[in-house]
Every structure is written in structure tokens, then in C-alpha cells.
Design a protein around this motif. Structure first.
Motif, PDB file in Angstrom:
ATOM      1  N   ALA A  15       1.038  -1.128  -0.393  1.00 49.72           N
ATOM      2  CA  ALA A  15      -0.330  -0.379   0.177  1.00 49.72           C
ATOM      3  C   ALA A  15       0.927   0.852   0.331  1.00 49.72           C
ATOM      4  O   ALA A  15       0.382   2.120  -0.131  1.00 49.72           O
ATOM      5  N   ALA A  16       1.926   0.872   0.637  1.00 48.39           N
ATOM      6  CA  ALA A  16       3.175   2.146   0.470  1.00 48.39           C
ATOM      7  C   ALA A  16       3.903   3.055  -1.025  1.00 48.39           C
ATOM      8  O   ALA A  16       4.769   3.513  -1.454  1.00 48.39           O
ATOM      9  N   VAL A  17       3.330   1.898  -1.883  1.00 45.43           N
ATOM     10  CA  VAL A  17       3.826   2.009  -3.058  1.00 45.43           C
ATOM     11  C   VAL A  17       3.208   2.916  -4.363  1.00 45.43           C
ATOM     12  O   VAL A  17       3.688   3.585  -4.793  1.00 45.43           O
ATOM     13  N   PRO A  18       1.982   2.663  -4.915  1.00 41.94           N
ATOM     14  CA  PRO A  18       0.872   3.336  -5.876  1.00 41.94           C
ATOM     15  C   PRO A  18       1.629   4.771  -6.516  1.00 41.94           C
ATOM     16  O   PRO A  18       2.058   4.835  -7.084  1.00 41.94           O
ATOM     17  N   MET A  19       1.246   5.215  -5.235  1.00 41.46           N
ATOM     18  CA  MET A  19       1.312   6.795  -5.597  1.00 41.46           C
ATOM     19  C   MET A  19       2.684   7.317  -5.871  1.00 41.46           C
ATOM     20  O   MET A  19       3.270   8.165  -6.955  1.00 41.46           O
ATOM     21  N   ALA A  20       3.700   7.177  -5.287  1.00 39.99           N
ATOM     22  CA  ALA A  20       4.769   7.810  -4.483  1.00 39.99           C
ATOM     23  C   ALA A  20       5.829   6.683  -6.234  1.00 39.99           C
ATOM     24  O   ALA A  20       6.775   7.499  -6.730  1.00 39.99           O
ATOM     25  N   ALA A  21       5.600   5.448  -6.296  1.00 40.94           N
ATOM     26  CA  ALA A  21       5.895   4.933  -7.334  1.00 40.94           C
ATOM     27  C   ALA A  21       6.006   5.150  -8.394  1.00 40.94           C
ATOM     28  O   ALA A  21       6.293   5.174  -9.002  1.00 40.94           O
ATOM     29  N   LEU A  22       4.600   5.064  -8.546  1.00 43.83           N
ATOM     30  CA  LEU A  22       4.327   5.610 -10.106  1.00 43.83           C
ATOM     31  C   LEU A  22       4.617   6.766 -10.090  1.00 43.83           C
ATOM     32  O   LEU A  22       5.023   7.650 -11.474  1.00 43.83           O
ATOM     33  N   THR A  23       4.232   7.630  -9.529  1.00 43.38           N
ATOM     34  CA  THR A  23       4.887   8.768  -9.847  1.00 43.38           C
ATOM     35  C   THR A  23       6.280   9.506  -9.930  1.00 43.38           C
ATOM     36  O   THR A  23       6.406   9.711 -11.154  1.00 43.38           O
ATOM     37  N   ALA A  24       7.401   8.671  -9.452  1.00 40.90           N
ATOM     38  CA  ALA A  24       8.967   8.157  -9.807  1.00 40.90           C
ATOM     39  C   ALA A  24       9.066   7.575 -10.990  1.00 40.90           C
ATOM     40  O   ALA A  24       9.367   8.028 -11.936  1.00 40.90           O
ATOM     41  N   HIS A  25       7.936   6.218 -11.220  1.00 43.35           N
ATOM     42  CA  HIS A  25       8.324   5.414 -12.455  1.00 43.35           C
ATOM     43  C   HIS A  25       8.017   6.094 -13.690  1.00 43.35           C
ATOM     44  O   HIS A  25       8.491   6.262 -14.906  1.00 43.35           O
ATOM     45  N   GLN A  26       6.759   7.200 -13.334  1.00 41.23           N
ATOM     46  CA  GLN A  26       6.584   7.680 -14.861  1.00 41.23           C
ATOM     47  C   GLN A  26       7.300   9.107 -15.330  1.00 41.23           C
ATOM     48  O   GLN A  26       7.601   9.479 -16.080  1.00 41.23           O
ATOM     49  N   TYR A  27       8.223  10.281 -13.881  1.00 41.21           N
ATOM     50  CA  TYR A  27       9.224  10.562 -14.111  1.00 41.21           C
ATOM     51  C   TYR A  27       9.745  10.409 -15.074  1.00 41.21           C
ATOM     52  O   TYR A  27      10.577  10.091 -16.497  1.00 41.21           O
ATOM     53  N   VAL A  28      10.714   9.169 -14.011  1.00 41.71           N
ATOM     54  CA  VAL A  28      12.001   8.166 -15.312  1.00 41.71           C
ATOM     55  C   VAL A  28      11.466   7.497 -16.699  1.00 41.71           C
ATOM     56  O   VAL A  28      12.439   7.471 -17.089  1.00 41.71           O
ATOM     57  N   PHE A  29      10.598   6.901 -16.143  1.00 37.31           N
ATOM     58  CA  PHE A  29       9.987   6.243 -17.799  1.00 37.31           C
ATOM     59  C   PHE A  29       9.361   6.700 -18.881  1.00 37.31           C
ATOM     60  O   PHE A  29       9.018   6.062 -19.898  1.00 37.31           O
ATOM     61  N   THR A  30       8.817   7.826 -18.566  1.00 35.55           N
ATOM     62  CA  THR A  30       7.346   8.133 -19.211  1.00 35.55           C
ATOM     63  C   THR A  30       7.869   9.238 -19.956  1.00 35.55           C
ATOM     64  O   THR A  30       8.633  10.068 -20.812  1.00 35.55           O
ATOM     65  N   GLN A  31       8.692  10.534 -18.986  1.00 37.06           N
ATOM     66  CA  GLN A  31       8.858  11.655 -18.889  1.00 37.06           C
ATOM     67  C   GLN A  31      10.121  12.147 -19.494  1.00 37.06           C
ATOM     68  O   GLN A  31      10.165  12.903 -20.660  1.00 37.06           O
ATOM     69  N   LEU A  32      11.013  11.197 -19.098  1.00 33.10           N
ATOM     70  CA  LEU A  32      12.906  11.052 -19.854  1.00 33.10           C
ATOM     71  C   LEU A  32      12.734   9.775 -19.722  1.00 33.10           C
ATOM     72  O   LEU A  32      14.229   9.722 -20.684  1.00 33.10           O
ATOM     73  N   ARG A  33      11.549   9.185 -20.228  1.00 37.34           N
ATOM     74  CA  ARG A  33      11.637   8.133 -21.846  1.00 37.34           C
ATOM     75  C   ARG A  33      12.964   6.968 -21.062  1.00 37.34           C
ATOM     76  O   ARG A  33      13.385   6.155 -21.790  1.00 37.34           O
ATOM     77  N   GLY A  34      13.437   7.022 -19.880  1.00 40.21           N
ATOM     78  CA  GLY A  34      14.041   6.341 -19.073  1.00 40.21           C
ATOM     79  C   GLY A  34      16.110   6.472 -19.612  1.00 40.21           C
ATOM     80  O   GLY A  34      16.985   5.030 -19.457  1.00 40.21           O
ATOM     81  N   HIS A  35      16.266   7.539 -19.910  1.00 36.76           N
ATOM     82  CA  HIS A  35      17.637   7.647 -21.042  1.00 36.76           C
ATOM     83  C   HIS A  35      18.446   7.781 -19.467  1.00 36.76           C
ATOM     84  O   HIS A  35      18.709   9.690 -20.073  1.00 36.76           O
TER      85      HIS A  35
END
Length: 329
Positions: free
Chosen positions: A133-153
Motif C-alpha cells: 500500500a506504500a507503493v502506488p502513488m509515490a512509486a508511480l510518480t517516480a516511475h512515470q517521471y523516469v520512464f515516460t517523461q525522461l523516457r528512461g534515458h
């Protein structure tokens, strides 16, 4: 026929944490494409206390038109209890977790919650429900920044400001997964051992030595703090580097442009079962760890909000729902 009920925490008026009341309410029913989840644990996030205060920190034109009574909370982990029409990807008894209906209204501070089926993912096998339950919002925020906005590069030096918090501690790990050569974490001194344990290459205690005085030539600054003094971090970024804010901040865009620093737009996290499934894989592989600041019983949600407002969190705050008896049918 008697209406099914459940225990939940409801907000009866905007204001301080004591406005959160633990009480019995009607149990929701899943509609088409939805799943009823028996909640074992619920995460506590900044939007929860923004909502509790009536979104007073949001410009009036952008404030959601929410009227109490409300059940807050969008991060949940639990077990599928029932399926709405058309749902085929889940079965009763499946262990799931998710960021439910965000941005938008969810009702996670409760024994049961209805979620769109696509917002859920299988719970990581290596985590208990309170951890999941500690994962979704915080980890999705980080994941979507790194792998969508920054495209993982990311093959550069990354500075994460506010590295020990909910979003920050996931960012420090995910930029490494994405290929960062050096990760610098900024937090108060009590978080040093924690962050070094997560793999931070360099730790900066801002209470002793401000990052802007000791850090230079960063390729990417991810700032989870923001605020009116955010521009103080401009000297840490090299010419041609970039700043990715997670929260609103004054980065003095004209000065940043003079320094050759680009400032990227804030990205609003979105519910995504598929992104959560990717995170679950990383968690089960040992590449991402989940940190818990504190756990409160569901009926002590007000105390959890009080803890959140004191700040200086190390990881996430979670409400334990399963530890209490279920209400009647």
C-alpha cells in the motif's frame, strides 16, 4: 434487504485532522469494468491532506469541487472481493494493489473500495499488504517521471532533492535502474544511512551544508520539494542541464535560461495497472525497495495525518485496515 456496510474514515468538514471520523457507512458495489477490493492497507499521500484542508494550497480556479462527507485515499492493497459486469482479468481472491481513480476521487480509507479493473496490478509477492500500500502513488510518480517523461534515458549525474521521502526514495532507485552513473541524494542528516543503503553515491545533509554550496555540474535535478526558494538549487546544475520538478516551485525561469538550464513541466501522476505491474517486477527482483515511515490503524487516520504534517518522512505512512474486525453484512 439489509444494506451491506463497512467501516471507513470519513471527512465531515474541511479542516484539521480531527475532522476525520471512523464510522460505519454503506459498502460500495462494483459497476461495469470495476472490481470490489477488500482493503488490507491504505497509503497516505499529500493529496489526502490537501483534500482534507479543502485544497487551500491549490489556485481557486483549479480546485476540485468536492463536498464533505468524503472518504479520502487512493493507494490500496487488498484482495478482490467481487467483480462488476465485463471484468475478466481478475478473480475473487486475487491479491492486488493500485492507485485507484487518480486524479479523481477514490475512497481508500475503508474496508472496501471500488476500483476500475485497469487501475490494479498483482500485489508484489515479496511484500506484505502494508508494504504494498506504500507503493502506488509515490512509486508511480517516480516511475512515470523516469520512464515516460525522461523516457528512461539517464546516463548522467542525477541530484534528487528530498531523496528520503515517499517519491524521493523511489526516484533514487529508479534513476539507477534507468542507468544513472551517479546519484546524489539531498536530505537531513538522519537519513544518511538509509539513503546510502538504497545505493546513493553521495549524500548531502542540507541542514549542515546546503547542496547549492557543494554540488556542481549535475546533469539532471529532480526536485521533490519545490517551494518559493527552489531557485537556490540553480548553481548545482551544469549549463545544458535540466530541472524536473515534482511539486510547484519558483526556479526563476529567466535566470535559469541565462544559465542554459531547462525546466521541464510538472507531470501529474496517473493511475496505471500496467505501470504498477512493471514496478512489481522490479520490487520482486530486489531492484526497488519500499520504505515505511510509520503504520497506523485505520481508525487512527487523524494521527497519521498529524504525523504527515510534521514532515521529514523516511518513506511512506500507511493505514492498517485488516488488523480490525470486519463490519456486518
Amino acid at each position: 434487504m439489509q444494506t451491506a456496510t463497512m467501516r471507513a474514515v470519513r471527512l465531515h468538514a474541511f479542516g484539521e485532522p480531527e475532522q476525520l471520523v471512523y464510522e460505519e457507512v454503506p459498502r460500495p458495489e462494483p459497476g461495469p469494468g470495476e472490481v470490489l477490493v477488500r482493503v488490507h492497507a491504505a497509503g497516505v499521500n499529500p493529496p489526502d491532506w490537501y483534500a482534507r484542508r479543502g485544497f487551500e494550497n491549490v489556485p481557486a480556479a483549479l480546485r476540485p469541487n468536492w463536498t464533505p462527507p468524503l472518504i479520502l485515499g487512493s493507494d490500496i492493497s487488498g484482495v478482490v472481493a467481487a467483480l462488476g459486469p465485463g471484468v475478466t482479468e481478475w478473480r475473487p481472491g486475487d491479491e492486488v494493489f493500485g492507485l485507484v481513480n487518480f486524479p479523481g476521487r477514490a475512497s481508500g480509507y475503508a474496508e472496501y473500495v471500488v476500483s476500475p479493473a485497469a487501475h490494479l496490478a498483482p500485489k508484489p509477492a515479496t511484500l506484505e499488504h502494508t508494504q504494498a500500500a506504500a507503493v502506488p502513488m509515490a512509486a508511480l510518480t517516480a516511475h512515470q517521471y523516469v520512464f515516460t517523461q525522461l523516457r528512461g534515458h539517464i546516463d548522467s549525474t542525477v541530484l534528487v532533492n528530498g531523496a528520503a521521502g515517499g517519491v524521493g526514495h523511489f526516484l533514487t532507485q529508479l534513476v539507477r535502474v534507468a542507468g544513472a552513473k551517479q546519484v546524489i541524494g539531498v536530505a537531513s542528516g538522519r537519513h544518511e544511512e538509509f539513503l546510502l543503503g538504497l545505493g546513493v553515491d553521495r549524500f548531502v545533509d542540507y541542514t549542515r551544508t546546503p547542496a547549492e554550496e557543494t554540488v556542481r555540474d549535475v546533469d539532471l535535478l529532480i526536485d521533490t520539494v519545490g517551494g518559493p526558494d527552489a531557485h537556490r538549487l540553480l548553481p548545482t546544475v551544469r549549463r545544458g542541464g535540466r530541472i524536473t520538478p515534482v511539486f510547484l516551485g519558483d526556479y526563476r525561469p529567466e535566470r535559469a535560461a541565462e544559465l542554459g538550464i531547462s525546466i521541464e513541466a510538472i507531470r501529474q501522476v496517473r493511475s496505471s495497472g500496467s505501470d504498477l505491474a512493471e514496478l512489481a517486477t522490479l520490487i520482486d527482483a530486489g531492484k526497488v525497495r519500499v520504505a515505511i515511515d510509520s503504520v497506523f490503524p485505520l481508525e487512527d487516520a487523524a494521527a497519521a495525518h498529524t504525523r504527515a504534517e510534521r514532515g521529514h518522512l523516511q518513506g511512506k505512512i500507511v493505514l492498517n485496515v485488516e488488523s480490525h474486525g470486519r463490519s456486518g453484512q
